[in-house]
Structure formats: C-alpha cells, structure tokens
Design an enzyme around this catalytic site. Sequence first.
Site, short mmCIF file in Angstrom:
data_model
loop_
_atom_site.label_atom_id
_atom_site.label_comp_id
_atom_site.label_asym_id
_atom_site.label_seq_id
_atom_site.Cartn_x
_atom_site.Cartn_y
_atom_site.Cartn_z
N TYR A 1 0.93 -1.14 -0.02
CA TYR A 1 0.10 0.06 -0.11
C TYR A 1 0.83 1.07 -0.13
O TYR A 1 1.78 1.20 0.67
CB TYR A 1 -0.81 0.22 1.32
N ASP B 1 9.50 2.76 -0.35
CA ASP B 1 8.30 3.33 0.71
C ASP B 1 8.40 2.92 1.97
O ASP B 1 8.43 1.76 2.35
CB ASP B 1 6.97 3.03 0.26
N LYS C 1 4.30 8.38 9.13
CA LYS C 1 4.12 7.65 10.31
C LYS C 1 5.07 8.37 11.49
O LYS C 1 4.86 9.38 11.87
CB LYS C 1 4.08 6.20 10.20
C1 PLP Z 1 0.35 4.22 5.88
C2 PLP Z 1 1.04 4.10 4.66
C3 PLP Z 1 0.81 5.10 3.63
C4 PLP Z 1 -0.17 6.09 3.49
O1 PLP Z 1 0.31 7.00 4.31
P1 PLP Z 1 -1.05 8.01 4.74
O2 PLP Z 1 -0.14 9.16 5.85
O3 PLP Z 1 -2.19 7.04 5.48
O4 PLP Z 1 -1.56 8.54 3.77
C5 PLP Z 1 1.84 4.79 2.33
N1 PLP Z 1 2.68 3.83 2.37
C6 PLP Z 1 2.89 2.70 3.48
C7 PLP Z 1 3.88 1.82 3.29
C8 PLP Z 1 1.95 2.97 4.36
O5 PLP Z 1 2.01 2.13 5.46
#
Ligand code: PLP
Length: 438
Positions: free
Chosen positions: A155, A250, A278
């Site tokens: 994601y 990511d 995060k």
């Molecule tokens: C949570 C997450 C996102 C999206 O971040 P948001 O702040 O919720 O938009 C993107 N990449 C990864 C790997 C994530 O865990």
Amino acid sequence: MTDSSAAQTTWERNPRSVALMERAQQRIPGGVNSPVRAFSSVGGKPLFLVKGEGCRVQDADGHWYIDYVGSWGPLILGHAQAQVNAAVAAALTSGTSFGACTEREIQFAETVCSRVPGCDMVRMVSSGTEACMSAIRLARGATGRDLIIKFDGCYHGHSDGLLVAAGSGAETLGVPDSPGVPAAIANLTLSLPYNDLGAVRAAFAAHDGQIAAVILEAVAGNMGCVPPDPGFLQGLRDVCTADGAVLIVDEVMTGFRVARGGAQERFGITGDLVCLGKVIGGGLPAAAYGGRRDLMSRMAPTGPVYQAGTLSGNPLAVAAGQTMLDLLDADGVYEGLERAGARLEAGIAAAIAKTGGGARVQRVGAMMGVYFRDAPVRNLDDARTCDVARFGRVFHELLARGVYIAPSAYEAGFIGAAHDDAAIDETITAWEGALAAS
Ligand SMILES: *Cc1c(COP(=O)(O)O)cnc(C)c1O
C-alpha cells in the site's frame, strides 16, 4: 462477515461506543474517517477511544487495552509521550502555522538526511499518500517515462495511480482497484507479486525503456508482515540501475522503526527516492519524500516538477517529529524494540503451539503479523489463504482480554518502546486465552 458471538460480546460491553457509532454514521460515511477503523473485516462495532497513556488506550466505556495499533505506526514511543507533548506545547505558543520558512525545518531535514540512507535532500508533506504520489511524479518527471511497477499487497496511499490491482498476467498493465480511478491511469501501473524478481525482469523486458519507477515497501506491512526474500531488494536495485528506472523505497511504515535508518539500513540497500511518514510526524500529520540530490533538485522551485502544500513543514508536526527522532537516538532504543519484539513473537508462537497450531508469526524488528495459516507468507496470494474468520474471532477474544490489535487480518502490529515486559507478558497470556477460545 456476520458477527461472531465474541464480536457480539464486545459490542455488549461497549454501549457508549455503540451509541457514538450510531450518531457518527449520520454525518460521517460509515462513521469513520478512514475505512479500516470500521471493523468491517472482523465484525462487530468499532471502539471509540478517549485516551492513550504509554502502551495503553482507553475506550469510551472505560476499558483499557494494551495497544498494538499505535495510530497505525507513528506512536513508537507510546501515547502522550511527555517530551513530545512538551515540544508541541512549546511550539504552539509561537503559532500553529506560518506557510513560510522556519529554521526548525532545516534542522529537521538535516536530522532526517543524517539517518536515512541515500537521502541527500528531503521535502516535507502532510501524509504518506502525498509522499508516494509526489515521489512518483518526480520519477516520471526525471525519466520522461510513464509506467510504474508496484507489488500486489503493498500500500502506498490512495492516489489514483497506486490504487491499482494486478492485470491478468505479470506483464499486463493494471486495472483500477476502486471505482473513480480512471482505467487510463491504472493502465500506467503494473502490479506484480511481491518477492518475485522474475516477474519484475519480465515486466522490464516487455516494457523496455518505459518504466519510470519501481515502488515497494521494503518490508510489506500492509499484508501483515512480509519480509523481503534474500536478494529481492538487491535484485530490484540492480534491475533499476541497469534500466535507468528510479527505485522508490516506501518507508512510510518501516522508516525509523525497523532500524534507525529504516529498512534500507536494516537490509543494506539504497533507493533513489524514499518515502517517509508515520513515525516521522511524531503522531502529528507529517510525511516526507527525499533521496538523491540530482533527483530532488528537479522539484519546484529549483526544477520543473511541481508539488506544494499549505501545511507542509508545519511547526507543530516538525516539533513533534524532531523530538521523536531525537528520543529514538538515545542509547539502546532499537535494541530494546528488537528485544520486546522477540519476546512477544516467542510468546505468541508458544501460545500457538500450545493451542493446536494453525497460525504463525512473522516479524521484522518492531513490526509483526500473525497469520492464520501454517506455511510462510511471502506475497499477497499466500496472505489471502489465511483463515480470516478465525482472525475475527481471535481479534474479539483479545479485546475481551484487554489487547487491542488492528481490526484486519492484513495489518501489521506495532511494538513500541512503551511496551514493557509486563505488558508483553500480559499480551501473551491474552493471546493464549484468545487462541484457546477460538
Ligand atoms: C500508511 C502508509 C501509507 C499512506 O500514508 P498516509 O499517511 O495514511 O497517507 C503509504 N505507504 C505505506 C507503506 C504505509 O504504510
């Protein structure tokens, strides 16, 4: 999913949450501001939380839980961390937002770049979604190519080009994973099986000179916790380098979590661009993307690739993030997280063995997934064979025993520095009871 009796019990224990949900649903779609909070995949009704303290949260009916959600990753030092709170309070007195340059942004950028491999420059944004979307725009702008490769089950936020499901074959372009995503945009993304380097090589061969970027979670945390196979990350690095494609790691979830410098440090690999979120915001809305100086210099205003944000580099978020990263630098923090993670993993594995098996734990540092299947999970197809009905029952049995995990079989669990041995041992006992009861 129909409510199990365990879900029913949770619901009866929580009349205030149930009443609040009924009210919420009148004015907020599904009563939630992000879908996974709705408990759709575990049945029952979501808890409303009113307070967090260290590794624990309290619901609207007064029950306390040991929390393994941690706001989905940011709260690696626990809830209401005193120094983070103090830093935010101090920043608050000088104003909440300027939309202008501040010295603390420089210090913060220096802090991030000093920790994250390959990060020469960094641009702040407000969410992980924005970070990934912007990194992809930059990769396209820099390469003059349109196609991107992502992996099934990873994601990267909800931007159009990343809400894409696999097409019918590994070399086939993707299809929209949500109504509202135009096929014309989904068609620019190939979604391949995680840990399958062969599929990546085949896609590069089939779309020679057209792939702008490969984006991946270096540990896949949005399908539980799937570590990269040995050689997978280096293989991607080599393919991208040979082809001139941009490797985007990511690290929104793994950054500052699985090691001081994230998964790149832990696995000894360096992307061209990195996405952070995060933990970087210390519990406030902040995220970032960064990487090679020559690439980052292509962003406006030094370069032609456009991206902007009213609240980017927000003073409160920067204060929280700076304090969080400084605290994470104290001696022994990552060793402590590793020890806590190992203790929890061993305890849950023993509880699984004691209660007849049928599940397994996968962990990388302070992130973990419990899968209701015996064999290792290496990709989304594996994860999809898990017994999600049992997950739902265990989830509610855990709630009844004071343990709060993510309400979805496909989410990672997060261990933080506030999870002390006593909390972890209490969690293991709860797991043993929950597994035995379901
Ligand atoms: C949570 C997450 C996102 C999206 O971040 P948001 O702040 O919720 O938009 C993107 N990449 C990864 C790997 C994530 O865990």
